[in-house]
Design a protein around this motif. Structure first.
Motif, PDB file in Angstrom:
ATOM      1  N   VAL A 137      30.916   3.988  19.373  1.00  0.00           N
ATOM      2  CA  VAL A 137      30.894   4.818  20.585  1.00  0.00           C
ATOM      3  C   VAL A 137      32.280   5.421  20.810  1.00  0.00           C
ATOM      4  O   VAL A 137      32.409   6.595  21.167  1.00  0.00           O
ATOM      5  N   ASP A 138      33.332   4.624  20.580  1.00  0.00           N
ATOM      6  CA  ASP A 138      34.694   5.146  20.703  1.00  0.00           C
ATOM      7  C   ASP A 138      34.936   6.269  19.699  1.00  0.00           C
ATOM      8  O   ASP A 138      35.563   7.279  20.028  1.00  0.00           O
ATOM      9  N   ILE A 139      34.425   6.107  18.501  1.00  0.00           N
ATOM     10  CA  ILE A 139      34.576   7.150  17.474  1.00  0.00           C
ATOM     11  C   ILE A 139      33.848   8.423  17.905  1.00  0.00           C
ATOM     12  O   ILE A 139      34.360   9.531  17.743  1.00  0.00           O
ATOM     13  N   ALA A 140      32.659   8.270  18.455  1.00  0.00           N
ATOM     14  CA  ALA A 140      31.911   9.447  18.926  1.00  0.00           C
ATOM     15  C   ALA A 140      32.669  10.142  20.054  1.00  0.00           C
ATOM     16  O   ALA A 140      32.699  11.379  20.121  1.00  0.00           O
ATOM     17  N   ARG A 141      33.292   9.381  20.949  1.00  0.00           N
ATOM     18  CA  ARG A 141      34.103   9.977  22.017  1.00  0.00           C
ATOM     19  C   ARG A 141      35.292  10.734  21.436  1.00  0.00           C
ATOM     20  O   ARG A 141      35.627  11.827  21.889  1.00  0.00           O
ATOM     21  N   THR A 175      28.731  12.619  27.021  1.00  0.00           N
ATOM     22  CA  THR A 175      28.104  11.362  27.434  1.00  0.00           C
ATOM     23  C   THR A 175      26.622  11.315  27.074  1.00  0.00           C
ATOM     24  O   THR A 175      26.138  10.299  26.560  1.00  0.00           O
ATOM     25  N   LEU A 176      25.900  12.402  27.330  1.00  0.00           N
ATOM     26  CA  LEU A 176      24.466  12.416  27.010  1.00  0.00           C
ATOM     27  C   LEU A 176      24.229  12.318  25.509  1.00  0.00           C
ATOM     28  O   LEU A 176      23.304  11.631  25.060  1.00  0.00           O
ATOM     29  N   ARG A 177      25.044  12.990  24.723  1.00  0.00           N
ATOM     30  CA  ARG A 177      24.881  12.929  23.267  1.00  0.00           C
ATOM     31  C   ARG A 177      25.193  11.531  22.744  1.00  0.00           C
ATOM     32  O   ARG A 177      24.500  11.027  21.861  1.00  0.00           O
ATOM     33  N   ILE A 178      26.208  10.899  23.293  1.00  0.00           N
ATOM     34  CA  ILE A 178      26.540   9.527  22.885  1.00  0.00           C
ATOM     35  C   ILE A 178      25.391   8.587  23.247  1.00  0.00           C
ATOM     36  O   ILE A 178      24.993   7.740  22.445  1.00  0.00           O
ATOM     37  N   ALA A 179      24.844   8.768  24.449  1.00  0.00           N
ATOM     38  CA  ALA A 179      23.732   7.912  24.878  1.00  0.00           C
ATOM     39  C   ALA A 179      22.515   8.110  23.984  1.00  0.00           C
ATOM     40  O   ALA A 179      21.856   7.137  23.592  1.00  0.00           O
ATOM     41  N   ALA A 180      22.213   9.373  23.646  1.00  0.00           N
ATOM     42  CA  ALA A 180      21.011   9.673  22.872  1.00  0.00           C
ATOM     43  C   ALA A 180      21.166   9.360  21.390  1.00  0.00           C
ATOM     44  O   ALA A 180      20.200   8.925  20.750  1.00  0.00           O
ATOM     45  N   CYS A 181      22.344   9.594  20.836  1.00  0.00           N
ATOM     46  CA  CYS A 181      22.524   9.473  19.381  1.00  0.00           C
ATOM     47  C   CYS A 181      23.167   8.174  18.932  1.00  0.00           C
ATOM     48  O   CYS A 181      23.032   7.795  17.760  1.00  0.00           O
ATOM     49  N   GLU A 182      23.870   7.494  19.808  1.00  0.00           N
ATOM     50  CA  GLU A 182      24.570   6.272  19.410  1.00  0.00           C
ATOM     51  C   GLU A 182      23.992   5.020  20.084  1.00  0.00           C
ATOM     52  O   GLU A 182      23.675   4.039  19.428  1.00  0.00           O
ATOM     53  N   ILE A 183      23.852   5.092  21.401  1.00  0.00           N
ATOM     54  CA  ILE A 183      23.450   3.882  22.143  1.00  0.00           C
ATOM     55  C   ILE A 183      21.943   3.649  22.055  1.00  0.00           C
ATOM     56  O   ILE A 183      21.502   2.536  21.738  1.00  0.00           O
ATOM     57  N   LEU A 184      21.140   4.674  22.305  1.00  0.00           N
ATOM     58  CA  LEU A 184      19.684   4.493  22.303  1.00  0.00           C
ATOM     59  C   LEU A 184      19.125   4.013  20.964  1.00  0.00           C
ATOM     60  O   LEU A 184      18.313   3.079  20.951  1.00  0.00           O
ATOM     61  N   PRO A 185      19.543   4.589  19.810  1.00  0.00           N
ATOM     62  CA  PRO A 185      19.009   4.070  18.549  1.00  0.00           C
ATOM     63  C   PRO A 185      19.373   2.600  18.300  1.00  0.00           C
ATOM     64  O   PRO A 185      18.592   1.859  17.709  1.00  0.00           O
ATOM     65  N   ASN A 186      20.535   2.178  18.773  1.00  0.00           N
ATOM     66  CA  ASN A 186      20.933   0.795  18.577  1.00  0.00           C
ATOM     67  C   ASN A 186      20.291  -0.155  19.577  1.00  0.00           C
ATOM     68  O   ASN A 186      20.227  -1.362  19.346  1.00  0.00           O
ATOM     69  N   ALA A 187      19.822   0.380  20.685  1.00  0.00           N
ATOM     70  CA  ALA A 187      19.138  -0.440  21.680  1.00  0.00           C
ATOM     71  C   ALA A 187      17.630  -0.454  21.460  1.00  0.00           C
ATOM     72  O   ALA A 187      16.918  -1.226  22.099  1.00  0.00           O
ATOM     73  N   ALA A 188      17.136   0.383  20.545  1.00  0.00           N
ATOM     74  CA  ALA A 188      15.687   0.531  20.370  1.00  0.00           C
ATOM     75  C   ALA A 188      15.020  -0.775  19.934  1.00  0.00           C
ATOM     76  O   ALA A 188      13.952  -1.127  20.451  1.00  0.00           O
ATOM     77  N   GLY A 189      15.596  -1.491  18.986  1.00  0.00           N
ATOM     78  CA  GLY A 189      14.984  -2.728  18.490  1.00  0.00           C
ATOM     79  C   GLY A 189      14.751  -3.763  19.579  1.00  0.00           C
ATOM     80  O   GLY A 189      13.615  -4.218  19.788  1.00  0.00           O
ATOM     81  N   PRO A 190      15.814  -4.150  20.309  1.00  0.00           N
ATOM     82  CA  PRO A 190      15.588  -5.111  21.396  1.00  0.00           C
ATOM     83  C   PRO A 190      14.656  -4.594  22.486  1.00  0.00           C
ATOM     84  O   PRO A 190      13.882  -5.359  23.051  1.00  0.00           O
ATOM     85  N   LEU A 191      14.697  -3.294  22.758  1.00  0.00           N
ATOM     86  CA  LEU A 191      13.815  -2.752  23.791  1.00  0.00           C
ATOM     87  C   LEU A 191      12.355  -2.740  23.350  1.00  0.00           C
ATOM     88  O   LEU A 191      11.456  -2.969  24.166  1.00  0.00           O
TER      89      LEU A 191
END
Length: 173
Positions: A69-73, A79-95
């Motif tokens: 996420v720091d690299i993407a910043r 913020t929206l692109r980081i949430a959609a492309c970095e955080i959401l794909p990594n949170a998908a499995g547990p969700l």
């Protein structure tokens, strides 16, 4: 990133509702609004949403501190692109795995309310109601209430296995 007082207000509101027993909340809601199928669905969805909110928030806060996420910043992504492309794909499995659990808990919750006579009302069928109607057969060695109970257990195991399978290896980087 984001946070502040809106995050704190939502978190404290969710904490307030999670501090109350789910059955008490459901009984309160059903006594006020009646035992319709819509009310049961909304109550079960509300109670499941509380847990999903807590998990989503914890995953988001954890993933937001990771290096990718720091690299993407640093690349200049918003913020929206980081949430959609970095955080959401990594949170998908547990969700996805949590979605399976929440479905099972909601189903068991409605079945337990039906067992108590407050869930799905006749003439509609419900496995919890079937267990209640046939509970007297246990006194005579009958297995009639065990069949819908076994169906509930089989559904719970199946949905959990499917959720874990769909989550695959997506449990973070």
């Amino acid at each position: 990133m984001l946070g502040g007082w809106p995050d704190q207000a939502m978190s404290r509101t969710v904490d307030l509702f999670m501090a109350l027993p789910p059955l008490i909340l459901a009984l309160l809601a059903l006594s006020v609004t009646g035992t319709s199928l819509v009310t049961l669905t909304l109550v079960a969805a509300f109670l499941a949403a509380l847990r999903v909110f807590r998990l989503s928030r914890a995953l988001g806060l954890d993933l937001a501190t990771r290096d990718f996420v720091d690299i993407a910043r640093l690349r200049g992504e918003g913020t929206l692109r980081i949430a959609a492309c970095e955080i959401l794909p990594n949170a998908a499995g547990p969700l996805i795995a949590e979605a399976g659990l929440r479905f099972v808990f909601a189903f068991l919750f409605v079945a337990s309310l039906s067992f108590l006579g407050l869930g799905v009302q006749p003439p509609m069928a419900d496995w919890g109601g079937m267990v209640r109607e046939n509970a007297g057969a246990l006194n005579y060695g009958g297995i009639a209430p065990l069949v819908p109970a076994a169906a509930i257990a089989l559904l719970a195991i199946s949905v959990n296995l499917l959720g874990d399978r769909a989550a695959g290896g997506r449990t973070g980087r």
